[in-house]
Design a protein around this motif. Structure first.
Motif, mmCIF file in Angstrom:
data_model
loop_
_atom_site.group_PDB
_atom_site.id
_atom_site.type_symbol
_atom_site.label_atom_id
_atom_site.label_comp_id
_atom_site.label_asym_id
_atom_site.label_seq_id
_atom_site.Cartn_x
_atom_site.Cartn_y
_atom_site.Cartn_z
ATOM 1 N N LYS A 29 16.153 -22.295 -29.003
ATOM 2 C CA LYS A 29 16.482 -23.686 -29.331
ATOM 3 C C LYS A 29 17.530 -23.701 -30.441
ATOM 4 O O LYS A 29 17.646 -22.737 -31.201
ATOM 5 N N VAL A 30 18.277 -24.785 -30.533
ATOM 6 C CA VAL A 30 19.397 -24.816 -31.473
ATOM 7 C C VAL A 30 19.298 -26.022 -32.397
ATOM 8 O O VAL A 30 18.627 -27.004 -32.095
ATOM 9 N N GLU A 31 19.993 -25.905 -33.517
ATOM 10 C CA GLU A 31 19.980 -26.967 -34.532
ATOM 11 C C GLU A 31 20.988 -28.047 -34.154
ATOM 12 O O GLU A 31 22.190 -27.804 -34.182
ATOM 13 N N ILE A 32 20.492 -29.218 -33.773
ATOM 14 C CA ILE A 32 21.409 -30.323 -33.464
ATOM 15 C C ILE A 32 21.272 -31.427 -34.505
ATOM 16 O O ILE A 32 21.475 -32.596 -34.225
ATOM 17 N N GLY A 33 20.869 -31.020 -35.706
ATOM 18 C CA GLY A 33 20.814 -31.973 -36.804
ATOM 19 C C GLY A 33 19.417 -32.455 -37.115
ATOM 20 O O GLY A 33 19.227 -33.315 -37.960
ATOM 21 N N GLN A 34 18.433 -31.898 -36.417
ATOM 22 C CA GLN A 34 17.081 -32.411 -36.567
ATOM 23 C C GLN A 34 16.210 -31.575 -37.498
ATOM 24 O O GLN A 34 15.030 -31.860 -37.651
ATOM 25 N N THR A 46 9.624 -37.725 -40.399
ATOM 26 C CA THR A 46 9.984 -39.077 -40.826
ATOM 27 C C THR A 46 11.484 -39.313 -40.625
ATOM 28 O O THR A 46 11.907 -40.364 -40.142
ATOM 29 N N ASN A 47 12.266 -38.322 -40.971
ATOM 30 C CA ASN A 47 13.726 -38.419 -40.831
ATOM 31 C C ASN A 47 14.108 -38.678 -39.367
ATOM 32 O O ASN A 47 14.951 -39.520 -39.059
ATOM 33 N N GLN A 48 13.467 -37.952 -38.451
ATOM 34 C CA GLN A 48 13.747 -38.137 -37.026
ATOM 35 C C GLN A 48 13.338 -39.518 -36.536
ATOM 36 O O GLN A 48 14.061 -40.175 -35.799
ATOM 37 N N LEU A 49 12.146 -39.941 -36.942
ATOM 38 C CA LEU A 49 11.647 -41.246 -36.490
ATOM 39 C C LEU A 49 12.553 -42.357 -37.014
ATOM 40 O O LEU A 49 12.912 -43.289 -36.290
ATOM 41 N N GLU A 50 12.929 -42.254 -38.284
ATOM 42 C CA GLU A 50 13.775 -43.284 -38.884
ATOM 43 C C GLU A 50 15.186 -43.253 -38.290
ATOM 44 O O GLU A 50 15.791 -44.294 -38.038
#
Lengths: 147, 697
Positions: free
Chosen positions: B32-37, B596-600
C-alpha cells in the motif's frame, strides 16, 4: 550573476534567467530549493508562496530578476512557532499545500501576532487545500495566536 | 478462527514483510502507498505494537515493484484492514520466531521470556539480548497458519493520542514529492483540445532546441531546463492543428433516453443481478443528482522515467503500481519484468486521477531519449482538462409510509456511468490517457457494469435501515460522454445523499422527528444507533438550522454520522456551514488523530463538492473548467469548525474510514439547508442559483 539571499544564505543565479518565474529558478539545480511547489502557475492556489523581504509573493509568476539583492524566505527557512504548530499538530494530509500555507500564515503573524479566527481564515484564502485539512490548520494557528 | 489475511496468502514469505537491520531498526514492507492519509505511519504503529519495539525503530517501505508485497491498488479505504492485518500477523510471527531463537540459545522455555523494546529478558539472560542479536539470518519462513496476536488490552501504542507522522516535516520543508525528484530532462505534454481530437500537423522547427517526441497524436517535448520545456510546449501547441474525430457527445446529462437504454440490475443479496426489476408501489418520490466532479489534485500529475538497456524505471504516485506495470508493459510492447516502478508521493489523489497517465507519458518520452532521467509534469490546465472525472449520478427514490409513520415500501434506482476504469491487466482495453493517441493506438476499455457487492454505481445504494419491502436497482449507462473513473466514495456519495435526503423528506411527510424516524428503522443495528446518539450528544441535537445524516461505508466498514449547521445569506442565497459534528465507529482505532483527520478531510471535501463543484464542457466533450476560478473549491474562510467523536472498539477489527464521511456530510448538508429554508435541493451543487430556483418553484 544575480545575487540574493535565500533563507539567510547567499544565493545566485545566471543573468539569463532574469525573466524566468522565480519558482523555476528556486527549484533549478543551481539553487536547489524545492520547498515551494508548482500548483497552478497563475496565482490561484498559493502552493508556490515565498516571502520577499518579508512580503508574501507568488513565485510562480514573479520574474526571478525582481529578487536581486533581496531576501527570499521559503517554508524551509521559517522555523517559527507557526511552522512548528502546523507540523506538530499533523495539520495536513498530503502536505503539498503545506509549504505555501506556512508562508502565508507566517506573513500574517509577523504583521499581526494575535489574529482572530476570521483574520486567519481570510489570510489563508489565497491558499487552496484539497485534502480538507482546513479545520485543523485553523485550530493550530488559533493556538499560536493564543486564542 | 479468523482466516489468514489474504495478502499473506499471496505473499507468505515473512522476510518479504518484516526485516530487522543491524542498527536496531525494523523495516516493514507494504504494497500500500501513502496518498496523504498517514497510512504508513499507522502501519508502522501496528508493527511496533505487535513486535514490542519502540515506534521510532520501525521504518515502513512501501510501493516498490519487486521489493514490496503486491497488494494491488491502494483504494476503497482498505489499507488498514488488509495491509494492517497482514503486517500485524507477520509481526506476531516475527516476534515468535525471534523468541524461539532466544530460547534455543539460552536453553530455556520461550514462555519464560518477555520483550520490551526488542530487548529480551527472563531466567538465564545474563547479558543484554535483543532481537537484533538474533537477527543474523533471514527468517526463511513461510506463513501458512495464524499466530495468536497480542491481546489488544495490552496495547501501549495503538489507539493512543499523540502519534506523529514522520513524513510531514520533509513535506513542509524539503524535496518530498515526485515533482521534486532531480532529472536530466524535463518534459511537458502538448495535448489536443479533447479526447476526440487527433493531430493533423505541427511545426517541428519551433521545438528546437528541445527534444520533440511525436507518436501519432502523442506530442511531448523535453529540455534540460524545466521552464524552457514549458515554453517550448506552449510554442508547439500554438503551431499544432487538430481534427475532431467521430461524433460529439449527445449531451452530458443522464437524461431520459440514457435512463431508458440503461441496463438494469436489481440487487439480490447485495449483488447486481440480471433479473427483472420487481414493481413496488410507492406514494412518495424524489430525484437526486450530482454533476461530473474532479479529483482536482492540488498538484498536477507528474512522473519520472528512465529507459536504459531495454529496461524502464518509473517513479510515480500511482495508487496501483503493480497493475500499472503490467499495462505500461503492454503499451510499450515489453516484458513487465523489464519495468520497475517505485511509488513516490504526489499530492492527494482521492481516487483515480492523472497519476497513472503521467507515468505512461514519462515512459513514452524516456523511451525516446534512452539513458536520460526524464521528469514529466502536467500543467494545471491539463490536470483539470484530462483527469478521469468522478461520474455524474441520477438517483430516483420512492417510498410508501404506513399509518404508524414507518416506511412500508422503498425503491432506489441509481443511474450512472462507470466508476471503475483504472488501468487493469486483462481488461479489454488500455485505460491510460495517452494510449489512445499513439500511432498504433490502444482503445480504452468499453465500460462494463461492475457486478460485485458494493462497487461503482450501487455502492451504498442498499439502505442502512430495515424496511419491510425494498427494491434497489443499479442502472448502468454505458455511453459515458466523457472519461470517468473512481472518485472518493464512488457511488456512495450520490446514494447516501439521496437516501438521507429522502429519509428526511419522509420524516416530514410522516410528521415524525427526523431523528426518531431514523431510530425506528435502525433497531436492528446497535452500532449505527450508538453512532447516531453520539453525534446528537456532541452537537446538542438538531436545534436551529441543522441537519443529520448517517451511513456505514459499503454497508460494512466505518459507520459515520454527521450533523451540519448552516446559515443562508438572505441577500446572496449563499450557503455557509459554520459548524459540523462527526461521530464514527471504525472498530479498533489505530491512530485517533489520523482517523479524525481522514473523517474531517472527507467531510470538508464533500462540502466542497456539494456547495461549489461541477465540471463544465464544450460541445466536443472538452472540459472547459480548467482552472481554480472556473472550478472553485472550498476555501479556508468557508470551512467549518468540526468536532469529531470516535467510538473506539478495541476488541474489534479496524474498519476502513477514509471515505466514510463523504455521503453522510452531503445528506446532513441538504437536510440542514431544508431546516434553514424549507427548500429541498436535490440537484448538486447547491449554488445560490439553485437555491433561488427552488425558492421560485
Amino acid at each position: 550573476m544575480i545575487r540574493f539571499r535565500l533563507n539567510g544564505e547567499a544565493a545566485q543565479f545566471d543573468d539569463s534567467e532574469r525573466d524566468m518565474p522565480l519558482l523555476y529558478v528556486l527549484r533549478s539545480p543551481a539553487v536547489g530549493e524545492m520547498t515551494p511547489k508548482l500548483g497552478c502557475g497563475i496565482e490561484q492556489c498559493g502552493t508556490c508562496r515565498v516571502l520577499v523581504d518579508g512580503e508574501p509573493a507568488y513565485a510562480c509568476t514573479l520574474p526571478a530578476g525582481a529578487v536581486e539583492g533581496r531576501h527570499v524566505e521559503t517554508a524551509a527557512g521559517l522555523d517559527t512557532p507557526v511552522r512548528r504548530a502546523l507540523i506538530e499538530s499533523n495539520a495536513t494530509q498530503c502536505g503539498y499545500c503545506l509549504p505555501g500555507i506556512i508562508v502565508a500564515a507566517e506573513a500574517l503573524f509577523r504583521a499581526n501576532p494575535r489574529p482572530s479566527g476570521a483574520e486567519i481564515a481570510t489570510a489563508l484564502d489565497s491558499q487552496l487545500c484539497r485534502c480538507g485539512s482546513h479545520p485543523r490548520v485553523l485550530r493550530a494557528l488559533l493556538e499560536v495566536a493564543g486564542r | 478462527m479468523k482466516p489468514l489475511p489474504h495478502a499473506l496468502v499471496a505473499t507468505p514469505s515473512l522476510d518479504r514483510w518484516i526485516r530487522l537491520t543491524g542498527d536496531g531498526a525494523v523495516i516493514a514492507f507494504t504494497g500500500k502507498v501513502e496518498i496523504g492519509q498517514g497510512i504508513l505511519a499507522a502501519l508502522g504503529t501496528i508493527v511496533a505494537e505487535e513486535l514490542d519495539v519502540a515506534r521510532r525503530r520501525v521504518q515502513v517501505v512501501s510501493g516498490h515493484t519487486g521489493h514490496t508485497p503486491n497488494e494491488g491498488v491502494t483504494a476503497g479505504s482498505m489499507s488498514i484492514e488488509t495491509s494492517g492485518a497482514a503486517l500485524r500477523q507477520a509481526s506476531a510471527w516475527a516476534r515468535c520466531l525471534l523468541l524461539q531463537r532466544a530460547a534455543t540459545r539460552l536453553g530455556v522455555a520461550e514462555d519464560n521470556l518477555t520483550v520490551a523494546d526488542g530487548e529480551i529478558t527472563g531466567p538465564g539472560v545474563n547479558e543484554r539480548l535483543t532481537y537484533w542479536n538474533l537477527a543474523d539470518r533471514p527468517f526463511g519462513f513461510e506463513i501458512r497458519d495464524r499466530m495468536p496476536e497480542k491481546a489488544t488490552s495490552a496495547y501501549r501504542l495503538v489507539g493512543r493520542d499523540g502519534q506523529r507522522r514522520a513524513d510531514i516535516l520533509a513535506k513542509a520543508t524539503a524535496a518530498a514529492f515526485v515533482h521534486d525528484c532531480a532529472a536530466q530532462l524535463h518534459a511537458r505534454m502538448v495535448r489536443p483540445p479533447s479526447l476526440r481530437h487527433r493531430l493533423i500537423e505541427l511545426d517541428v522547427d519551433v521545438a528546437a532546441p528541445g527534444r520533440l517526441v511525436v507518436d501519432g497524436s502523442f506530442v511531448a517535448v523535453a529540455h534540460p531546463v524545466e521552464f524552457e520545456a514549458e515554453r517550448l510546449a506552449q510554442r508547439i501547441a500554438g503551431s499544432a492543428r487538430w481534427l475532431r474525430i467521430g461524433s460529439p457527445p449527445e449531451g452530458f446529462d443522464i437524461d431520459e433516453s440514457r435512463r431508458e437504454t440503461a441496463e438494469a440490475f436489481p440487487l439480490r443479496n447485495g449483488v447486481p443481478s440480471p433479473v427483472p426489476r420487481r414493481q413496488v408501489a410507492t406514494t412518495h418520490r424524489a430525484v437526486y443528482r450530482r454533476p461530473f466532479l474532479m479529483h482536482a489534485s492540488i498538484a498536477p500529475s507528474a512522473a519520472i522515467a528512465v529507459w536504459r538497456d531495454g529496461a524502464l524505471a518509473i517513479e510515480c504516485s500511482s495508487q496501483g503500481i503493480e497493475p500499472l506495470r503490467q499495462v505500461v508493459a503492454l503499451v510499450l510492447g515489453i516484458d513487465p519484468d523489464a519495468i520497475e516502478i517505485r511509488h513516490v508521493p504526489g499530492a492527494g489523489c482521492y481516487g483515480h486521477n492523472g497519476a497513472d497517465d503521467a507515468a505512461l507519458d514519462a515512459a513514452l518520452v524516456a523511451r525516446a531519449v534512452p539513458g536520460h532521467r526524464v521528469s514529466l509534469k502536467w500543467s494545471r490546465e491539463e490536470e483539470h482538462g484530462f483527469e478521469p472525472l468522478g461520474p455524474a449520478m441520477h438517483v430516483e427514490m420512492g417510498a410508501s409510509l404506513d399509518a404508524e409513520g414507518r416506511v412500508s415500501s422503498w425503491t432506489h434506482d441509481a443511474y450512472g456511468f462507470t466508476h471503475v476504469a483504472r488501468p487493469s491487466p486483462g481488461a479489454s482495453g488500455v485505460d491510460l490517457l495517452s494510449a489512445r493517441f499513439l500511432a498504433e493506438p490502444f482503445e480504452p476499455t468499453s465500460p462494463r457494469p461492475a457486478l460485485g457487492p458494493e462497487v461503482g454505481i450501487h455502492r451504498n445504494a442498499l439502505p442502512i435501515y430495515s424496511f419491510p419491502d425494498q427494491e434497489v436497482t443499479k442502472h448502468f449507462v454505458a455511453d459515458a460522454p466523457v472519461r470517468t473513473s473512481a472518485l472518493r466514495g464512488l457511488g456512495a456519495q450520490g446514494n447516501v445523499f439521496a437516501i438521507e435526503s429522502f429519509m428526511d423528506e419522509l420524516a416530514h411527510s410522516a410528521g415524525v422527528d427526523p431523528v426518531e424516524f431514523r431510530r425506528r428503522h435502525l433497531r436492528h443495528d446497535p452500532r449505527a444507533l450508538a453512532v447516531l446518539e453520539a453525534v446528537l450528544k456532541s452537537s446538542g441535537g438538531l436545534t436551529g438550522h441543522r441537519g443529520l445524516a448517517l451511513a456505514r461505508y459499503k454497508n460494512r466498514q466505518c459507520c459515520a454520522a454527521v450533523v451540519a449547521e448552516v446559515s443562508v445569506d438572505p441577500e446572496t442565497a449563499e450557503i455557509r456551514v459554520p459548524r459540523l459534528w462527526i461521530a464514527a465507529d471504525a472498530g479498533r482505532v489505530i491512530d485517533p488523530d489520523g482517523l479524525t483527520n481522514q473523517l474531517e478531510g472527507g467531510a470538508v471535501q464533500a462540502l466542497s463538492w456539494c456547495l461549489k463543484e461541477a465540471v463544465s464542457f464544450d460541445a466536443d466533450g472538452a472540459v472547459t473548467s480548467r482552472d481554480w476560478s472556473s472550478y472553485p473549491i472550498l476555501r479556508f474562510s468557508e470551512a467549518p469548525e468540526i468536532e469529531t467523536v470516535l467510538l473506539d472498539r478495541p476488541e474489534l477489527d479496524p474498519l476502513g474510514a477514509g471515505e466514510a464521511t463523504v455521503g453522510p456530510t452531503s445528506g446532513a448538508l441538504a437536510n440542514a439547508v431544508f431546516a434553514a429554508t424549507g427548500l429541498r435541493i436535490g440537484d448538486l451543487p447547491m449554488t445560490p442559483d439553485r437555491l433561488r430556483e427552488a425558492a421560485a418553484r
